[in-house]
Motif scaffolding. Sequence first.
Motif, short mmCIF file in Angstrom:
data_model
loop_
_atom_site.label_atom_id
_atom_site.label_comp_id
_atom_site.label_asym_id
_atom_site.label_seq_id
_atom_site.Cartn_x
_atom_site.Cartn_y
_atom_site.Cartn_z
N GLY B 48 0.82 -1.21 0.00
CA GLY B 48 0.00 0.00 0.00
C GLY B 48 0.85 1.25 0.00
O GLY B 48 0.63 2.16 -0.80
N VAL B 49 1.84 1.28 0.88
CA VAL B 49 2.67 2.49 1.00
C VAL B 49 3.51 2.69 -0.26
O VAL B 49 3.53 3.79 -0.84
N THR B 50 4.18 1.64 -0.74
CA THR B 50 4.99 1.81 -1.95
C THR B 50 4.10 2.12 -3.15
O THR B 50 4.48 2.90 -4.03
N GLY B 51 2.89 1.54 -3.17
CA GLY B 51 1.95 1.83 -4.26
C GLY B 51 1.53 3.29 -4.27
O GLY B 51 1.46 3.92 -5.32
N GLY B 84 11.06 -1.41 -6.93
CA GLY B 84 11.60 -2.75 -6.67
C GLY B 84 10.90 -3.42 -5.50
O GLY B 84 10.55 -4.60 -5.57
N ILE B 85 10.68 -2.65 -4.43
CA ILE B 85 9.98 -3.23 -3.27
C ILE B 85 8.56 -3.62 -3.66
O ILE B 85 8.07 -4.70 -3.30
N ALA B 90 5.11 -7.87 -4.24
CA ALA B 90 3.89 -8.44 -4.82
C ALA B 90 4.02 -9.96 -4.91
O ALA B 90 3.12 -10.69 -4.47
N SER B 91 5.14 -10.42 -5.46
CA SER B 91 5.35 -11.87 -5.56
C SER B 91 5.41 -12.51 -4.18
O SER B 91 4.82 -13.56 -3.93
N LEU B 92 6.11 -11.82 -3.27
CA LEU B 92 6.26 -12.35 -1.92
C LEU B 92 4.91 -12.44 -1.22
O LEU B 92 4.62 -13.40 -0.50
#
Lengths: 161, 219
Positions: B48-51, B84-85, B90-92
């Motif tokens: 959410g934050v990185t988005g 990158g995060i 997302a995959s993680l």
Amino acid sequence: MAESSELGRRQFVKVVLGAIGALMTAVIGLPAVGYIIAPAAKKQEGEAWIPLGPLENYPIGKPTLFNFTRSKVNGWEKTVNSYGAYVVRYTADEYKVFSNTCTHLSCRVNWQEDAANFHCPCHDGIFDIQGRVGGGPPPRPLDEYETKLEDGNLLIRFVEA
Amino acid sequence: MASRIFHWLDARLGLTTIYNVTLDRKVPKVNWFYTLGSASLFLFILQGVTGIFLAVYYVPSTKDAYNSIQYIMNEVAFGWLIRGIHHWGASLMVLVVFLHMLRTFFFAAYKFPREITWLTGVVLLLATLGMGFTGYLLPWNQRAYWATTVGTEIAGTVPLIGDFITRVLRGGTDLSGVTLARFFAVHIWFLPALIAAMIGIHIYLVIRIGITSIPKDGD
């Protein structure tokens, strides 16, 4: 119970947790701030001599607007900005070139033939034919371009702010 | 001074009660598999934050999407880090949410009285996959374009209404700017809102009912 002068186990854990927390906040927070302000930190400077054509094309005594555009890259897009320069010939060899950007809040000024002054439509700023403030809110005279003549052609030095 | 401010706030907000109920709960002796739920929550917040930060520069149009991401990666300070995060997170998150589901299943934690926790968890798993599906298109590169072509085509194999579903997903017959815009809206508004609501119910139930202990032989 630990003696008051000693660092107790609980106290030690609190201090270590606090320090790690502060470090993590800095590691996360500083890049975040840098990310947001990055475009503001990038200075775009450039200057160029803009040719305005033969000086004799400009009438004496009547300020004449010359429009030109300059493009630069903002983010991933090319932005084309329009600029205007008023060429004012007082006599055959005496001339000045003013920016048409009002020194108040950057609206564009127009030469009023009947009133014989530059008028800014936003807040009624007035400049005379010498670019001096003649009324209204502008704090300083119209900005003047540095000029030069090459084989009778007029050029102005444009500096990107 | 700090303690006086705290007491003033505590008397009005009930901070101690919140702490006792949410964090100071009695829990059975469990193992590391029980941290997968918290890990999922952490990853959701991280995404959410990185988005939110990516949305500062990203533009969901066919003309700008790819270029704005190139700009984030190459020009913006730490843009590569934040994207990158978001990318790896997302995959993680899909992985961790799936493992969390497996843990719940194998420890039989979905049984009475926790059926609703399980059901909201099903929605959360599907919504997480939806986030992955919609987010994959947003870079608008070749991989994104063809992955979504294939994905929406697969949705079209549903009997009778398949073609209709494909057209709803794409916002028309073709994959276009309309598709990109609606995938973006679903990615940043519809699904996050759904996930946040479901997490609310999910966590409320975890706090209300408590967590299961590890099943023993013969259970």
